[in-house]
Scaffold this motif. Structure first.
Motif, short mmCIF file in Angstrom:
data_model
loop_
_atom_site.label_atom_id
_atom_site.label_comp_id
_atom_site.label_asym_id
_atom_site.label_seq_id
_atom_site.Cartn_x
_atom_site.Cartn_y
_atom_site.Cartn_z
N TYR A 1 0.83 -1.21 0.00
CA TYR A 1 0.00 0.00 0.00
C TYR A 1 0.87 1.26 0.00
O TYR A 1 0.66 2.18 -0.77
N MET A 2 1.88 1.26 0.87
CA MET A 2 2.72 2.46 1.02
C MET A 2 3.59 2.69 -0.21
O MET A 2 3.83 3.83 -0.61
N ASP A 3 4.11 1.61 -0.78
CA ASP A 3 4.96 1.68 -1.97
C ASP A 3 6.21 2.53 -1.75
O ASP A 3 6.78 3.09 -2.68
N VAL A 4 6.58 2.69 -0.48
CA VAL A 4 7.79 3.43 -0.10
C VAL A 4 8.51 2.58 0.93
O VAL A 4 7.88 2.01 1.81
N ARG A 5 9.81 2.48 0.83
CA ARG A 5 10.55 1.61 1.74
C ARG A 5 10.64 2.24 3.13
O ARG A 5 10.91 3.43 3.26
N PHE A 6 10.40 1.39 4.15
CA PHE A 6 10.48 1.86 5.53
C PHE A 6 11.45 0.96 6.29
O PHE A 6 11.48 -0.25 6.08
N ASP A 7 12.24 1.55 7.17
CA ASP A 7 13.27 0.80 7.91
C ASP A 7 12.66 0.17 9.17
O ASP A 7 12.25 0.87 10.09
N LEU A 8 12.58 -1.17 9.18
CA LEU A 8 12.05 -1.88 10.36
C LEU A 8 13.16 -2.42 11.26
O LEU A 8 12.89 -3.10 12.23
N SER A 9 14.42 -2.12 10.90
CA SER A 9 15.53 -2.78 11.61
C SER A 9 15.66 -2.31 13.07
O SER A 9 16.34 -2.95 13.86
N ASN A 10 15.00 -1.19 13.43
CA ASN A 10 15.10 -0.72 14.82
C ASN A 10 14.01 -1.29 15.72
O ASN A 10 13.99 -1.04 16.92
N ILE A 11 13.09 -2.04 15.10
CA ILE A 11 12.01 -2.65 15.89
C ILE A 11 12.54 -3.93 16.53
O ILE A 11 13.27 -4.68 15.91
N LEU A 12 12.14 -4.17 17.78
CA LEU A 12 12.44 -5.45 18.42
C LEU A 12 11.21 -6.34 18.26
O LEU A 12 10.15 -6.05 18.80
N PHE A 13 11.35 -7.40 17.47
CA PHE A 13 10.23 -8.33 17.27
C PHE A 13 10.34 -9.46 18.28
O PHE A 13 11.39 -10.06 18.44
N ILE A 14 9.22 -9.75 18.96
CA ILE A 14 9.17 -10.89 19.87
C ILE A 14 8.02 -11.77 19.41
O ILE A 14 6.88 -11.31 19.32
N ALA A 15 8.30 -13.04 19.08
CA ALA A 15 7.25 -13.96 18.66
C ALA A 15 6.97 -14.95 19.78
O ALA A 15 7.83 -15.20 20.62
N THR A 16 5.75 -15.49 19.83
CA THR A 16 5.44 -16.54 20.82
C THR A 16 4.81 -17.73 20.11
O THR A 16 4.13 -17.56 19.10
N ALA A 17 5.04 -18.92 20.63
CA ALA A 17 4.47 -20.14 20.05
C ALA A 17 4.33 -21.20 21.12
O ALA A 17 5.06 -21.18 22.12
N ASN A 18 3.39 -22.12 20.92
CA ASN A 18 3.25 -23.25 21.85
C ASN A 18 4.13 -24.42 21.43
O ASN A 18 4.56 -25.20 22.25
N THR A 19 4.33 -24.57 20.13
CA THR A 19 5.10 -25.71 19.65
C THR A 19 5.96 -25.31 18.45
O THR A 19 5.59 -24.43 17.69
N MET A 20 7.11 -25.97 18.31
CA MET A 20 8.02 -25.63 17.21
C MET A 20 7.61 -26.27 15.89
O MET A 20 7.91 -25.76 14.83
N ASP A 21 6.91 -27.40 16.00
CA ASP A 21 6.69 -28.24 14.81
C ASP A 21 5.98 -27.54 13.66
O ASP A 21 6.22 -27.82 12.50
N THR A 22 5.05 -26.63 14.01
CA THR A 22 4.23 -26.04 12.95
C THR A 22 4.76 -24.69 12.46
O THR A 22 4.15 -24.05 11.62
N ILE A 23 5.90 -24.25 12.99
CA ILE A 23 6.50 -23.00 12.49
C ILE A 23 7.26 -23.35 11.20
O ILE A 23 8.11 -24.24 11.22
#
Length: 426
Positions: A229-251
């Motif tokens: 939608y934006m069609d303009v590059r945005f820098d996400l490298s300063n964001i800290l992403f934290i993911a959560t999961a119950n099991t590894m098998d389905t990732i």
């Protein structure tokens, strides 16, 4: 007709601005506060010029205005100040969570690296563990420890990649993806974004969001993230992403490869007792409108509650049982009882009914054909007895009962074959 004429005269005299000039002034005010990249500045300039030529009543004007609104609402070059104070971060983590020492240690190392390097970037953390062990809440604590804004959204059941990367602007009702939306909401370019339930991400004919996440979660690529939608590059490298999961098998494997895995294994009885005393009981007292001394649950009652009613790896079931006790107590107070309610191991059944789990030590001595086993699932585990008995028959072989999967069946067949091969020796 006269009103319209008056509006035109006022406009020509410069006494009243039309809708378009007001909008453009508003966008220019926003732009002055931002540190735009060259690409974004050029795109905004083009869109402004296009908007000046359009009639406010045309459909294209609405699309252009909406697009400019998104472009100028993103936090270009706006960052919050990170906290690199290790002792303060440790105090916040200890205040909100009991135990989990290895996880806390890793987070403090992460902050220490940021202190030495000057910025926290390049790491995507994934917490894996059973439900109710505190994965989501530790994400909130990390954000507070770092003094960053926090945004959480769940990937569970998401099956359209446009939710991540946005729709193209040609569609009616097009919007940017969740990542860009979250940046607009928090108003800074370096928040903590929590991607909950990453193992439950769906895939359908509409696309594969797990693959769309690869660009977001790759620290080598995400400094040039391109939303459809934006069609303009945005820098996400300063964001800290934290993911959560119950099991590894389905990732999905490529996604799994981009994340740093931290396992939360669940709590033992002693830890659950401390969590109940320090956090859960006081929280439920407040939620049921009770004062501190109105309901007392002693250690024996908490242990019996954990052992007989709440044996899962997390503490959600334990909290639900404490709620049940509080509800019964609240009813007594509402009926006019004034004395404090004391819950002990002896009277716990009055509040919670018969225990759901019985003690496993059914066999005092070793018996031939009975062996202790261990059942394990992503939701937690338990010990159990596996029993076998010999029957007098001419037919060779053996029968297996229970919901055994292929690996367990194979193991029991190997054991049987081994016994057959050594039968003569015994």
């Amino acid at each position: 007709f006269l009103k319209e004429q008056l509006k035109e005269i006022k406009k020509e005299l410069g006494l009243e601005k039309d809708e378009k000039s007001t909008e453009i002034e508003k966008f220019q005010e926003k732009i002055e506060k931002l540190k735009l990249t060259d690409e974004a500045a050029k795109k905004i300039d083009e869109e402004m010029n296009k908007m000046l030529l359009l009639e406010p009543h045309s459909a294209e004007y609405g699309v252009s205005r909406n697009y400019l609104d998104w472009l100028t609402s993103l936090p270009w070059g706006i960052y919050s100040e990170d906290n690199y104070d290790i002792s303060k971060a440790r105090a916040i983590l200890d205040r909100d969570h009991y135990g989990l020492d290895d996880i806390k240690e890793r987070i403090l190392e992460f902050i220490a690296t940021g202190k030495m390097k000057g910025n926290i970037s390049g790491s995507i953390i994934c917490f894996i563990g059973p439900p109710g062990v505190g994965k989501t809440s530790i994400g909130k604590s990390v954000a507070e420890a770092l003094n960053r804004k926090f945004f959480r959204f769940s990937l569970g059941g998401m099956r359209d990649e446009a939710e991540i990367k946005g729709h193209r602007r040609t569609y009616i009702g097009a919007m940017p993806g969740k990542i860009i939306q979250s940046l607009k909401t928090v108003g800074v370019a370096n928040p903590v974004i929590m991607l909950d339930e990453i193992d439950k991400i769906g895939a359908s004919f509409q696309g594969d969001p797990a693959s769309a996440l690869l660009e977001v979660l790759d620290s080598e690529q995400n400094n040039n993230f391109l939303d459809h939608y934006m069609d303009v590059r945005f820098d996400l490298s300063n964001i800290l992403f934290i993911a959560t999961a119950n099991t590894m098998d389905t990732i999905p494997a490529p996604l799994f490869d981009r994340m740093e895995i931290m396992k939360l294994s669940g709590y033992i009885l002693e830890e659950k007792v401390q969590i109940a005393k320090k956090y859960l009981i006081s929280k439920q007292l407040a939620e049921h409108g009770l004062k501190k001394n109105m309901v007392k649950i002693d250690n024996g009652a908490i242990k019996k509650m954990i052992d007989g009613y709440a044996r899962e790896a997390g503490v959600r079931s334990l909290e639900n049982n404490i709620k049940k006790v509080m509800r019964k107590a609240t009813k007594r107070f509402a009926e006019g009882n004034t004395e404090a309610v004391s819950v002990t191991a002896d009277n716990l059944e009055e509040f919670l009914g018969k225990p759901r789990f019985t003690d496993e030590s059914l066999y005092d001595k070793s018996i031939a054909g009975v062996v202790m086993g261990l059942a394990w699932t992503s939701m937690g585990g338990t010990t159990l007895y596996i029993e076998s008995t010999g029957i007098d028959t001419k037919v060779k072989g053996f029968k297996q009962t229970g919901q055994l999967k292929d690996v367990m069946r194979e193991s029991s067949e190997i054991a049987y074959t081994y016994i057959q091969s050594r039968a003569k020796d015994y």
